[in-house]
Scaffold this motif. Structure first.
Motif, mmCIF file in Angstrom:
data_model
loop_
_atom_site.group_PDB
_atom_site.id
_atom_site.type_symbol
_atom_site.label_atom_id
_atom_site.label_comp_id
_atom_site.label_asym_id
_atom_site.label_seq_id
_atom_site.Cartn_x
_atom_site.Cartn_y
_atom_site.Cartn_z
ATOM 1 N N GLN A 302 -123.190 23.408 -29.329
ATOM 2 C CA GLN A 302 -122.245 23.081 -30.400
ATOM 3 C C GLN A 302 -120.825 22.956 -29.865
ATOM 4 O O GLN A 302 -120.377 23.757 -29.041
ATOM 5 C CB GLN A 302 -122.266 24.176 -31.474
ATOM 6 C CG GLN A 302 -123.554 24.230 -32.292
ATOM 7 C CD GLN A 302 -123.711 23.031 -33.206
ATOM 8 O OE1 GLN A 302 -124.588 22.198 -33.024
ATOM 9 N NE2 GLN A 302 -122.854 22.949 -34.204
ATOM 10 N N ALA A 303 -120.132 21.938 -30.353
ATOM 11 C CA ALA A 303 -118.741 21.714 -29.975
ATOM 12 C C ALA A 303 -117.991 21.170 -31.185
ATOM 13 O O ALA A 303 -118.598 20.634 -32.121
ATOM 14 C CB ALA A 303 -118.645 20.743 -28.807
ATOM 15 N N THR A 304 -116.682 21.315 -31.164
ATOM 16 C CA THR A 304 -115.844 20.798 -32.237
ATOM 17 C C THR A 304 -114.876 19.772 -31.677
ATOM 18 O O THR A 304 -114.096 20.069 -30.764
ATOM 19 C CB THR A 304 -115.065 21.927 -32.934
ATOM 20 O OG1 THR A 304 -115.991 22.832 -33.548
ATOM 21 C CG2 THR A 304 -114.134 21.356 -33.999
ATOM 22 N N LEU A 305 -114.955 18.583 -32.213
ATOM 23 C CA LEU A 305 -114.033 17.511 -31.870
ATOM 24 C C LEU A 305 -112.990 17.416 -32.972
ATOM 25 O O LEU A 305 -113.320 17.139 -34.122
ATOM 26 C CB LEU A 305 -114.795 16.191 -31.738
ATOM 27 C CG LEU A 305 -113.971 14.899 -31.695
ATOM 28 C CD1 LEU A 305 -113.000 14.907 -30.531
ATOM 29 C CD2 LEU A 305 -114.894 13.688 -31.649
ATOM 30 N N ASP A 306 -111.742 17.681 -32.630
ATOM 31 C CA ASP A 306 -110.621 17.515 -33.557
ATOM 32 C C ASP A 306 -109.790 16.348 -33.033
ATOM 33 O O ASP A 306 -108.921 16.517 -32.168
ATOM 34 C CB ASP A 306 -109.779 18.784 -33.636
ATOM 35 C CG ASP A 306 -108.718 18.720 -34.725
ATOM 36 O OD1 ASP A 306 -108.319 17.597 -35.099
ATOM 37 O OD2 ASP A 306 -108.276 19.785 -35.199
ATOM 38 N N ALA A 307 -110.085 15.164 -33.530
ATOM 39 C CA ALA A 307 -109.439 13.968 -33.004
ATOM 40 C C ALA A 307 -107.968 13.912 -33.389
ATOM 41 O O ALA A 307 -107.163 13.305 -32.663
ATOM 42 C CB ALA A 307 -110.163 12.719 -33.495
ATOM 43 N N ASP A 308 -107.590 14.538 -34.496
ATOM 44 C CA ASP A 308 -106.173 14.537 -34.889
ATOM 45 C C ASP A 308 -105.338 15.362 -33.913
ATOM 46 O O ASP A 308 -104.198 15.022 -33.619
ATOM 47 C CB ASP A 308 -106.023 15.080 -36.304
ATOM 48 C CG ASP A 308 -106.738 14.209 -37.331
ATOM 49 O OD1 ASP A 308 -106.577 12.969 -37.261
ATOM 50 O OD2 ASP A 308 -107.482 14.750 -38.167
ATOM 51 N N ALA A 309 -105.944 16.441 -33.403
ATOM 52 C CA ALA A 309 -105.254 17.297 -32.436
ATOM 53 C C ALA A 309 -105.542 16.894 -30.993
ATOM 54 O O ALA A 309 -105.025 17.514 -30.063
ATOM 55 C CB ALA A 309 -105.665 18.755 -32.646
ATOM 56 N N GLN A 310 -106.354 15.865 -30.815
ATOM 57 C CA GLN A 310 -106.783 15.397 -29.488
ATOM 58 C C GLN A 310 -107.444 16.506 -28.667
ATOM 59 O O GLN A 310 -107.167 16.682 -27.479
ATOM 60 C CB GLN A 310 -105.612 14.809 -28.688
ATOM 61 C CG GLN A 310 -105.017 13.553 -29.261
ATOM 62 C CD GLN A 310 -103.743 13.797 -30.014
ATOM 63 O OE1 GLN A 310 -102.982 14.700 -29.691
ATOM 64 N NE2 GLN A 310 -103.488 13.009 -31.037
ATOM 65 N N THR A 311 -108.330 17.276 -29.311
ATOM 66 C CA THR A 311 -108.983 18.380 -28.607
ATOM 67 C C THR A 311 -110.493 18.316 -28.758
ATOM 68 O O THR A 311 -111.019 17.866 -29.777
ATOM 69 C CB THR A 311 -108.509 19.745 -29.127
ATOM 70 O OG1 THR A 311 -108.810 19.863 -30.529
ATOM 71 C CG2 THR A 311 -107.022 19.944 -28.894
ATOM 72 N N LEU A 312 -111.168 18.796 -27.724
ATOM 73 C CA LEU A 312 -112.601 19.062 -27.759
ATOM 74 C C LEU A 312 -112.777 20.519 -27.388
ATOM 75 O O LEU A 312 -112.334 20.955 -26.311
ATOM 76 C CB LEU A 312 -113.353 18.176 -26.766
ATOM 77 C CG LEU A 312 -114.850 18.490 -26.605
ATOM 78 C CD1 LEU A 312 -115.611 18.190 -27.891
ATOM 79 C CD2 LEU A 312 -115.436 17.721 -25.424
#
Length: 323
Positions: A302-312
């Motif tokens: 499991q991973a979280t992609l937060d594209a607004d924060a540019q983070t994985l």
């Protein structure tokens, strides 16, 4: 849709533990390709078990596929081996897939690290044995001047602690671009684009449904990357992805050294053209791939992609906790 086996985890690499090494793809070139990383690990207090056939060469592959598979099966079965770090990629890992003992591997799960052509193993081991693996440098990268402590430290941290947490940015170029905003949590899968595209239609046909798709590439011009992405789309492989992480596309944009296609879209034009219609969160340019700085991440977790924060952010370590 092909079913994916339930996720299994190897144990962390303990202090003084043993790294098993074999060559599923390309062979060594010089003896120092093996001696240098052997010393690097031993200088840090670890043991290394190298298979005999790592010294085999058959042009651009490391000996017969049956022997390469036999060596990998043996490392999984060997109780003295804690983790496996393959020599490196190149070409040829696809040849060994029919000869792997997936039941044995599922019964003896171990962390396995490599990238590029090793994507064949990442896909096959996840889908057939449920194994969480690591996208990170091969054994031949440890201690070489072309790499650096960022890469080595990330690899050791992943094998010893599981690689959870936010994926760091390139220390020389921390820029990461949002192609499409949003946030999603799901398993992260993928690897080298050229490699997993060539598994389509085989017994190891890639399954990306419900997952964050990660890919990287090296030395492929934009029109080739675009063809790969069109093939994925036409094969239905992108229909149900929930996010996309584009790692490093190393030497994939137009440059003077590749003048055969001077009239070309840029690599970012290609990403926008092929990926934006998916309507999922997308980021580009984390240090995951063939560049100078390479972070190691687990796949199949499991991973979280937060594209607004540019983070994985990797939410689940790639090794069994408490082992």
């Amino acid at each position: 849709m092909t079913a994916v086996a339930a996720t299994r985890f190897g144990k962390p690499l303990p202090a003084g533990g043993t790294i098993g090494v074999m060559a599923p793809s390309g062979p060594y070139f010089n003896a120092s390709d093996i001696d240098r990383p052997l010393r690097w690990w031993r200088d840090r207090g670890y043991s290394v078990k190298v298979t005999d056939s790592i010294w085999m060469k058959d042009d651009y592959v490391a000996g017969p596929p049956e022997k390469r598979a036999e060596d990998l099966n043996a490392l999984f079965a060997d109780p003295e081996v804690d983790v496996i770090q393959v020599l490196w990629g190149g070409t040829g890992a696809i040849e060994i897939l029919p000869f792997l003992d997936y039941d044995l591997i599922a019964q003896n799960p171990k962390a396995l690290m490599g990238f590029s052509d090793i994507t064949n193993l990442h896909i096959a081991l996840r889908q057939r044995a449920g194994l969480a693996t690591f996208h990170g440098p091969g054994f031949g990268s440890m201690g070489v001047p072309e790499r650096n402590p960022f890469t080595w430290d990330s690899a050791v941290a992943a094998l010893t602690a599981g690689g959870a947490g936010e994926v760091p940015r390139d220390p020389d170029d921390p820029y990461v671009r949002t192609l499409a905003g949003g946030r999603v949590t799901a398993p992260i899968v993928g690897g080298n684009l050229f490699t997993f595209v060539h598994l389509i239609g085989t017994s190891w046909d890639p399954v990306f449904d419900g997952a964050i798709l990660f890919f990287e590439e090296v030395n492929e011009p934009p029109y080739v990357v675009e063809v790969h992405l069109h093939q994925l789309a036409l094969a239905g492989k992108l229909d149900n992805v929930v996010g996309v992480v584009v790692g490093e596309l190393f030497e994939c944009d137009w440059r003077e050294a590749r003048p055969e296609a001077p009239r070309t879209r840029s690599i970012e034009d290609v990403l926008e053209r092929c990926l934006l219609p998916l309507n999922v969160p997308i980021i580009y340019k984390l240090p995951l791939g063939h560049g100078k700085h390479t972070a190691s991440i687990p796949l199949g977790v499991q991973a979280t992609l937060d594209a607004d924060a540019q983070t994985l952010t990797v939410d689940q370590p790639g090794v069994a906790s408490g082992s």
